[in-house]
Design a protein around this motif. Structure first.
Motif, mmCIF file in Angstrom:
data_model
loop_
_atom_site.group_PDB
_atom_site.id
_atom_site.type_symbol
_atom_site.label_atom_id
_atom_site.label_comp_id
_atom_site.label_asym_id
_atom_site.label_seq_id
_atom_site.Cartn_x
_atom_site.Cartn_y
_atom_site.Cartn_z
ATOM 1 N N THR A 1 -5.191 12.419 7.663
ATOM 2 C CA THR A 1 -6.437 11.914 7.086
ATOM 3 C C THR A 1 -7.088 10.878 7.992
ATOM 4 O O THR A 1 -8.087 10.289 7.622
ATOM 5 C CB THR A 1 -6.191 11.269 5.707
ATOM 6 N N PHE A 2 -6.492 10.640 9.172
ATOM 7 C CA PHE A 2 -7.002 9.655 10.129
ATOM 8 C C PHE A 2 -6.962 8.225 9.589
ATOM 9 O O PHE A 2 -7.564 7.331 10.163
ATOM 10 C CB PHE A 2 -8.421 10.006 10.604
ATOM 11 N N PHE A 3 -6.212 8.029 8.484
ATOM 12 C CA PHE A 3 -6.052 6.687 7.931
ATOM 13 C C PHE A 3 -5.337 5.796 8.954
ATOM 14 O O PHE A 3 -5.715 4.651 9.175
ATOM 15 C CB PHE A 3 -5.253 6.769 6.627
ATOM 16 N N LEU A 4 -4.312 6.378 9.595
ATOM 17 C CA LEU A 4 -3.575 5.613 10.612
ATOM 18 C C LEU A 4 -4.462 5.269 11.794
ATOM 19 O O LEU A 4 -4.404 4.167 12.319
ATOM 20 C CB LEU A 4 -2.357 6.398 11.098
ATOM 21 N N SER B 1 -15.870 3.940 2.714
ATOM 22 C CA SER B 1 -15.435 3.878 4.107
ATOM 23 C C SER B 1 -16.246 2.843 4.881
ATOM 24 O O SER B 1 -15.687 2.045 5.642
ATOM 25 C CB SER B 1 -15.583 5.259 4.737
ATOM 26 N N ILE B 2 -17.556 2.839 4.675
ATOM 27 C CA ILE B 2 -18.387 1.872 5.401
ATOM 28 C C ILE B 2 -18.163 0.471 4.842
ATOM 29 O O ILE B 2 -18.119 -0.516 5.591
ATOM 30 C CB ILE B 2 -19.881 2.265 5.332
ATOM 31 N N ARG C 1 -7.566 4.801 11.782
ATOM 32 C CA ARG C 1 -8.446 3.707 11.382
ATOM 33 C C ARG C 1 -7.728 2.369 11.491
ATOM 34 O O ARG C 1 -8.277 1.382 11.941
ATOM 35 C CB ARG C 1 -8.893 3.937 9.939
ATOM 36 N N ASP D 1 -15.402 -2.999 14.128
ATOM 37 C CA ASP D 1 -14.792 -2.164 13.093
ATOM 38 C C ASP D 1 -15.497 -0.814 13.089
ATOM 39 O O ASP D 1 -16.613 -0.694 13.613
ATOM 40 C CB ASP D 1 -14.859 -2.817 11.705
ATOM 41 N N VAL D 2 -14.828 0.161 12.515
ATOM 42 C CA VAL D 2 -15.350 1.519 12.580
ATOM 43 C C VAL D 2 -15.238 2.216 11.234
ATOM 44 O O VAL D 2 -14.280 1.999 10.489
ATOM 45 C CB VAL D 2 -14.596 2.331 13.671
ATOM 46 N N SER D 3 -16.270 2.979 10.919
ATOM 47 C CA SER D 3 -16.168 3.900 9.798
ATOM 48 C C SER D 3 -16.102 5.292 10.418
ATOM 49 O O SER D 3 -17.095 5.811 10.909
ATOM 50 C CB SER D 3 -17.388 3.787 8.888
ATOM 51 N N PRO D 4 -14.901 5.883 10.473
ATOM 52 C CA PRO D 4 -14.743 7.131 11.215
ATOM 53 C C PRO D 4 -15.443 8.304 10.518
ATOM 54 O O PRO D 4 -15.794 8.241 9.352
ATOM 55 C CB PRO D 4 -13.230 7.350 11.257
ATOM 56 N N SER E 1 -7.382 0.683 14.917
ATOM 57 C CA SER E 1 -8.490 -0.108 15.457
ATOM 58 C C SER E 1 -8.463 -1.523 14.863
ATOM 59 O O SER E 1 -9.297 -2.348 15.200
ATOM 60 C CB SER E 1 -9.834 0.565 15.156
ATOM 61 N N ASP F 1 -0.984 10.329 6.454
ATOM 62 C CA ASP F 1 -1.815 9.238 6.971
ATOM 63 C C ASP F 1 -2.402 9.609 8.331
ATOM 64 O O ASP F 1 -3.530 9.251 8.649
ATOM 65 C CB ASP F 1 -0.991 7.948 7.108
ATOM 66 N N GLU G 1 -14.040 10.903 9.571
ATOM 67 C CA GLU G 1 -13.165 11.468 8.560
ATOM 68 C C GLU G 1 -12.989 10.583 7.327
ATOM 69 O O GLU G 1 -12.057 10.771 6.569
ATOM 70 C CB GLU G 1 -11.783 11.753 9.187
ATOM 71 N N THR G 2 -13.803 9.618 7.113
ATOM 72 C CA THR G 2 -13.743 8.630 6.006
ATOM 73 C C THR G 2 -12.462 7.795 6.038
ATOM 74 O O THR G 2 -12.523 6.592 6.068
ATOM 75 C CB THR G 2 -13.964 9.210 4.586
ATOM 76 N N SER G 3 -11.283 8.384 6.059
ATOM 77 C CA SER G 3 -10.046 7.619 6.294
ATOM 78 C C SER G 3 -9.830 6.458 5.331
ATOM 79 O O SER G 3 -9.900 5.291 5.709
ATOM 80 C CB SER G 3 -10.027 7.036 7.709
ATOM 81 N N ILE H 1 -15.419 -0.686 3.662
ATOM 82 C CA ILE H 1 -14.151 -1.142 4.255
ATOM 83 C C ILE H 1 -14.393 -1.688 5.657
ATOM 84 O O ILE H 1 -13.823 -2.701 6.061
ATOM 85 C CB ILE H 1 -13.129 0.015 4.275
ATOM 86 N N ALA H 2 -15.255 -1.003 6.401
ATOM 87 C CA ALA H 2 -15.538 -1.440 7.773
ATOM 88 C C ALA H 2 -16.214 -2.805 7.791
ATOM 89 O O ALA H 2 -16.094 -3.549 8.759
ATOM 90 C CB ALA H 2 -16.407 -0.410 8.484
ATOM 91 N N GLU I 1 1.226 4.276 -2.735
ATOM 92 C CA GLU I 1 0.990 5.668 -2.332
ATOM 93 C C GLU I 1 2.174 6.553 -2.717
ATOM 94 O O GLU I 1 2.005 7.644 -3.243
ATOM 95 C CB GLU I 1 0.795 5.760 -0.811
ATOM 96 N N ALA J 1 -7.331 5.115 1.783
ATOM 97 C CA ALA J 1 -6.027 5.328 1.149
ATOM 98 C C ALA J 1 -6.270 6.055 -0.169
ATOM 99 O O ALA J 1 -6.774 5.472 -1.129
ATOM 100 C CB ALA J 1 -5.330 3.990 0.911
ATOM 101 N N ASN J 2 -5.916 7.338 -0.209
ATOM 102 C CA ASN J 2 -6.318 8.196 -1.329
ATOM 103 C C ASN J 2 -5.722 7.820 -2.676
ATOM 104 O O ASN J 2 -6.383 8.003 -3.708
ATOM 105 C CB ASN J 2 -5.940 9.656 -1.015
ATOM 106 N N ARG K 1 0.839 -1.202 0.000
ATOM 107 C CA ARG K 1 0.000 0.000 0.000
ATOM 108 C C ARG K 1 0.869 1.245 0.000
ATOM 109 O O ARG K 1 0.642 2.178 -0.768
ATOM 110 C CB ARG K 1 -0.929 -0.019 1.224
#
Lengths: 260, 238
Positions: A81-84, B141-142, A86, B79-82, A89, A78, B84-86, B144-145, A14, B88-89, A10
């Motif tokens: 964007t709060f990717f980390l 995002s959801i 996420r 699992d969570v869908s935050p 968890s 990361d 902030e969507t979060s 993915i969760a 990126e 990998a862009n 990944r």
């Protein structure tokens, strides 16, 4: 290991889908080689530091500071964007994150090294001078691995500590410092006490040892040899490498459970 | 049967009390709403339940696991869908799903195809995530969760920032998930809570003011609409 490799894939995508890496990590070193080649050839002053054998280790060491920039950007983005968060968890462990980022840094670093060596080879062909042997090339690559690792983990550290707006600014200070304090294109051996200070940081010793491998000549016309300067230089190289790994690991784990 | 038990949980940030002795029981299989204005403590509670931040005091048991001692086991069932969507862009939608599927060890292509179908992501599978519209980013995002097949799914403000059409589409998708797993949804949109949730907890300034169904709350507050009930309950607590 599977999650580490998954995360590495990944991060690889990126990083390599972002144009910044091509501009800074691959394009900039090439530009520097060409610039110093032009300066050296058309200014009518033959400066030993600008000769290919001397320039190559300097630019390799300097270019790794852009690996630090790349690492700091990907981690801070990361985080931003709060990717980390996420991922925190998920069942992923701290070492899987760190290795997943670090291995990509290694790939970028090795690519840079190959690009630098190839460009300097082309310049030596144009100049009609002998280039390094295969053994010397391998030894040069090996000798620069510690400073590469230091830059990678400093990048992870800055990415952990700062956001994606301030991380580039902070790393740009280190980019400048590594160029100046590493003697990449400045003949530090003519600068007395300043050279002594630079020996205590990892940049100059890395460049020095690289120049020993490439049989480069210093500003006084002497060939670089593995003397007391090189032996002493091993200490900051190793210390900075381990300290950067330790600090980046500690602070990365800290932000995992941070409230911020 | 209660799948989440929250007992007297407090969370302090320096001088701010984000959660103040919150106690809740969430039943297995229900769609539970956390309703409150901005700063009520909804996201803080979700973050604590996911293990993203630590509580200051109290006890939490999720799926039979104590959050203080068995957080790694909890991470395998939630699992969570935050907010902030979060995502990998620079990865495509497909690559995002495959990445998270690998993390959770679920690489069943049929299940992934099912999720892609439920969320209507077929047309954007090869598109890079950063080029998606806000609505599709939320769907991804959801989705993915769900890849991890969680027993408990946390949706933090799932329709925040979406237009009315995208919101309605997402509600439809969330309703399809009802009964298949326990869902905890935070929102400050009244109509969203009314539309989706079996039971609701109203939060204000870190405290739980009331817990129950929409009808129970209207009765307690002696109000005709849920919005009126919410306002009365929050104002009476001031």
């Amino acid at each position: 290991m599977s999650r580490t490799i998954n995360f590495l894939k990944r991060n690889f995508k990126e990083v390599f889908r972002d144009p910044i890496i091509y501009i800074f990590c691959l394009g900039f070193p090439i530009l520097m080689f060409l610039l110093f080649y032009v300066i050296n050839n058309f200014s009518n002053s033959q400066t030993p530091t600008f000769e290919t054998r001397s320039l190559l280790p300097g630019i390799i060491t300097f270019s790794y500071s852009f690996v630090m920039l790349t690492m700091s950007l990907i981690v801070s983005k990361d985080k931003q964007t709060f990717f980390l968060k996420r991922l925190y968890s998920s069942p992923m462990k701290a070492h899987e994150y760190i290795l997943g980022y670090a291995f990509v840094g290694l790939i970028v670093g090795f690519l840079q090294t190959i690009v630098c060596i190839f460009v300097s080879f082309l310049i030596s062909v144009v100049d009609g001078v002998a280039f390094l042997t295969f053994g010397e090339i391998l030894l040069l690559i090996l000798s620069q691995i510690p400073i590469m690792i230091t830059n990678i983990f400093l990048g992870l550290l800055f990415g952990s500590l700062f956001n994606d707006k301030s991380a580039p600014g902070i790393t740009s200070v280190f980019i400048s410092l590594s160029g100046i304090l590493g003697g990449c294109w400045m003949p530090l051996e003519t600068m007395g006490g300043f050279e002594t200070i630079c020996r205590c940081l990892p940049f100059y010793p890395s460049v020095y040892i690289g120049r020993v491998v490439t049989n480069a000549t210093n500003a006084f016309g002497d060939v670089y040899v593995f003397n007391g300067v090189a032996w002493f230089g091993l200490l900051p190289i190793v210390i900075f490498m381990f300290v950067s790994i330790l600090l980046s690991t500690v602070f990365f784990k800290k932000i995992m459970t941070s409230d911020k | 049967m209660d799948i989440i038990s929250i007992q007297s949980v407090c969370k302090n940030y320096k001088e701010t009390k984000a959660l103040d002795c919150v106690s809740l029981e969430i039943k297995s299989g229900e769609l539970f709403g956390l309703l409150g204005v901005n700063g009520a403590g909804k996201t803080t509670l979700i973050k604590i339940l996911c293990g993203l931040t630590k509580k200051s005091s109290g006890k939490i048991v999720i799926g039979g696991f104590d959050i203080d001692r068995e957080i790694e086991q909890i991470k395998t069932i939630v699992d969570v869908s935050p907010q902030e969507t979060s995502i990998a862009n620079n990865l495509t939608v497909k690559e995002n799903l495959e990445f998270f599927a690998n993390i959770y060890g679920n690489e069943n292509q049929n299940e992934m195809s099912e999720i892609v179908k439920i969320f209507g992501l077929e047309s954007v599978l090869q598109q890079r995530a950063k080029t998606l519209s806000g609505g599709f980013k939320r769907r991804l995002s959801i989705a993915i969760a769900l890849i991890s097949k969680p027993k408990i799914l946390f949706l933090d403000e799932p329709t925040l920032g979406l237009d009315v059409f995208a919101r309605r589409e997402l509600w439809g998708i969330i309703e399809k998930l009802k009964g298949k797993m326990t869902i905890v949804l935070t929102s400050h949109y009244m109509e969203e809570i009314e539309q989706l949730c079996d039971r609701v907890a109203i939060l204000s300034h870190g405290k739980v003011l009331n817990v129950g169904t929409i009808d129970e709350m209207k009765k307690v507050a002696n109000a005709e609409t849920f919005e009126d009930a919410f306002i009365k309950i929050v104002e009476s607590a001031k």
